[in-house]
Design an enzyme around this catalytic site. Structure first.
Site, PDB file in Angstrom:
ATOM      1  N   PRO A   2      40.540  35.819  39.332  1.00  0.00           N
ATOM      2  CA  PRO A   2      41.984  35.815  39.135  1.00  0.00           C
ATOM      3  C   PRO A   2      42.716  36.093  40.441  1.00  0.00           C
ATOM      4  CG  PRO A   2      40.907  37.019  37.371  1.00  0.00           C
ATOM      5  CD  PRO A   2      39.857  36.720  38.396  1.00  0.00           C
ATOM      6  N   GLU A   3      43.714  35.268  40.741  1.00  0.00           N
ATOM      7  CA  GLU A   3      44.475  35.418  41.978  1.00  0.00           C
ATOM      8  C   GLU A   3      45.837  36.026  41.663  1.00  0.00           C
ATOM      9  OE1 GLU A   3      44.459  32.062  44.578  1.00  0.00           O
ATOM     10  OE2 GLU A   3      42.369  31.570  44.173  1.00  0.00           O
TER      11      GLU A   3
END
Length: 270
Positions: A2-3
């Site tokens: 996840p960014e």
């Protein structure tokens, strides 16, 4: 992994259930994730009121009225489940609020982390101490990038992934921002013009803003706290599209850069 948009989406989802609420119960279902849970996590959080939530780089922040902030990182597969209908074996931390809401930190691969940090010492805390400016904040400017890139011959894409230069940027969104700004990912950073850097800062803000509005990009296990998937992947213009036509008609290319896949268009990016 996840960014930034995925973490921002997660924090906003949690805020609807946690902000202003008192934590009535804390349940830790295993001793560790990537590293052990803080030994005083249950004691500090039980009975604490959540004042605000926030994000720094790819970390989520849950601030409490006890001067302590719970800092979480989602690692490779972490996500928060809100009001789960059934417990899951990967629900490693569960918070229950006085209003009766249950929120479970679920992490199948256990690459995530949870820390307790004094709120007034967050900026000097180890992982935060050397972070660069937030890409959506006022301190990311073309001038900042120009100064940072001075005499740097490393490819611009690799420097944009350096968290000491810009905090929170990841591979997907750097590929997309470089495409939108028309900059080759392998171009020496010091050779990028001031005009191109101005386009780049705007493109970074645009692509992150659009991704947040779409709930992030779903990769492998990521989902929003509501359980919904992120839909920004449908808007990728180059990432993950090797061999497919760019908007100009040329095929999207891929090569390995710093151990990561880089996607780009040789015609649109100079």
């Amino acid at each position: 992994m996840p960014e930034l948009p995925e973490v921002e989406t997660t924090v906003r989802g949690l805020a609807r259930f946690l902000e202003g609420e008192r934590i009535a119960r804390v349940r830790v279902n295993r001793p560790d994730l990537r590293r052990p849970f803080p030994v005083d996590l249950v004691q500090v959080l039980t009975g604490a009121r959540v004042t605000t939530l926030g994000r720094r780089a790819k970390y989520g922040l849950i601030h409490t009225d006890r001067g302590q902030t719970m800092v979480f990182h989602l690692g490779m597969s972490g996500r928060w489940r809100i009001e789960p209908e059934q417990p899951d074996k990967h629900d490693h931390l569960v918070l229950e609020t006085g209003a009766g809401h249950a929120l479970a930190l679920n992490d199948a691969r256990r690459f995530g982390s949870v820390d307790l940090v004094a709120t007034d010492a967050l900026e000097s805390w180890g992982p935060f101490a050397q972070l660069g400016p937030e890409p959506l904040g006022p301190d990311l400017t073309p001038e900042h990038l120009k100064q940072t890139f001075r005499n740097r011959i490393a490819p611009i894409k690799q420097l944009l992934l350096d968290q000491t230069i810009v905090a929170g940027l990841g591979n997907i969104y750097v590929c997309e921002a470089l495409f939108r700004s028309g900059i080759r990912p392998d171009k020496e950073a010091e050779r990028v013009s001031a005009r191109a850097l101005t386009r780049l800062v705007s493109a970074i803000r645009e692509v992150l803003g659009e991704a947040i509005a779409a709930g992030g990009s779903t990769i492998r296990d990521y989902a929003q706290p509501s359980g919904e998937l992120g839909y920004f992947a449908a808007s990728w213009q180059v990432y993950g599209r090797e061999g497919q036509p760019c908007r100009c008609g040329s095929p999207v290319l891929r090569f390995i850069q710093g151990g990561r896949s880089t996607f780009w268009c040789h015609k649109c990016q100079k």
